[in-house]
Design an enzyme around this catalytic site. Sequence first.
Site, PDB file in Angstrom:
ATOM      1  CB  CYS A   1      -0.641  -0.124   0.607  1.00 16.00           C
ATOM      2  SG  CYS A   1      -1.933   1.695   1.252  1.00 16.00           S
TER       3      CYS A   1
ATOM      4  CB  CYS B   1      31.928  -2.122 -13.888  1.00 17.03           C
ATOM      5  SG  CYS B   1      30.721  -3.181 -13.216  1.00 17.03           S
TER       6      CYS B   1
END
Length: 318
Positions: free
Chosen positions: A142, A169
């Site tokens: 929620c 990377c």
Amino acid sequence: MTIEYVTSMKMKSIILLLLIYFAGMSEKSYSQEKLKYNDLNKAESAVINDKGTELPFTGKYTNYKGKGTYICKKCGASLYYSTDKFESDCGWPSFDNEIKGAVVRIPDADGIRTEIECANCGAHLGHVFIGEHLTAKNVRHCVNSISLEFVPAQLESGRYGTAIFAGGCFWGVEYYMQKAPGVLSVTSGYTGGSVKNPTYEEVCTGNTGHAEAVKIVYDPQKTSYDKLLRLFLEIHDPTQVGGQGPDIGDQYRSEIFYLNDEQKNIALNDLKLLKDKGFKIATIVTKASEFYPAETYHQDYYFKNGKTPYCHVYTKRF
Ligand SMILES: [Zn+2]
């Protein structure tokens, strides 16, 4: 030399080492400050920082049905996919699944509920409920609309900007870019090579010509290509030839893939500024070609795994 003299020399060395250490510490904290999160207005801060709750049925995403990704309003990390959203009639956006590793659960201060926070920045999202039997997964996140920002799967043309950078990377470049204000999404992938739909293993051989790269979608009203490019040039080493940090190989090269002439000119200008400062720039500037998103396990790698980059660090250069 007397013993006193040697001792005093030793003390001087220790003090010098301590000074260097603390100088390094202050540089580090300064660097972290540079990577600040999005600015929040009063209403956003009341929920996100102070764990408040927006009134039910008032949030803009409660009944929203667009296809795309819900990201953290504070840091931009991807949190939920629209495919996991369902109608719960509770008055707040409801999801029965989160993006793996993106959300952390902690006991609420009320001693009853379970609070949910963004795993990356700690932004308060809402609460999670289990056992309501609303969906097959039997889970309801929620979430306050105000804690979220929505990025549509089909981007409206002209509304958002795109940038593609390669700097070693992709996990590390993605990590820092994701935190930059105005950035909506960062995708790790491969570009600049000759093979279609390459796999990580193929790119790792260094024979496909691809570079590990990131594709950034940003809001031009909150940031600019120039700002993101300068950040890119400060979170990796643009002077390293043939790799980045400990990662050696053509796929780890430093490269800017421009999408139009405006980006090209900004790139050439920023690199010239660094060259004028004495940096021996290795970064190449190339027209963008097809960008292939990397395998799912590479996306949001550091967020999912709770690690920090091993070969990227912020260093002021501009
Ligand atoms: Zn966040």
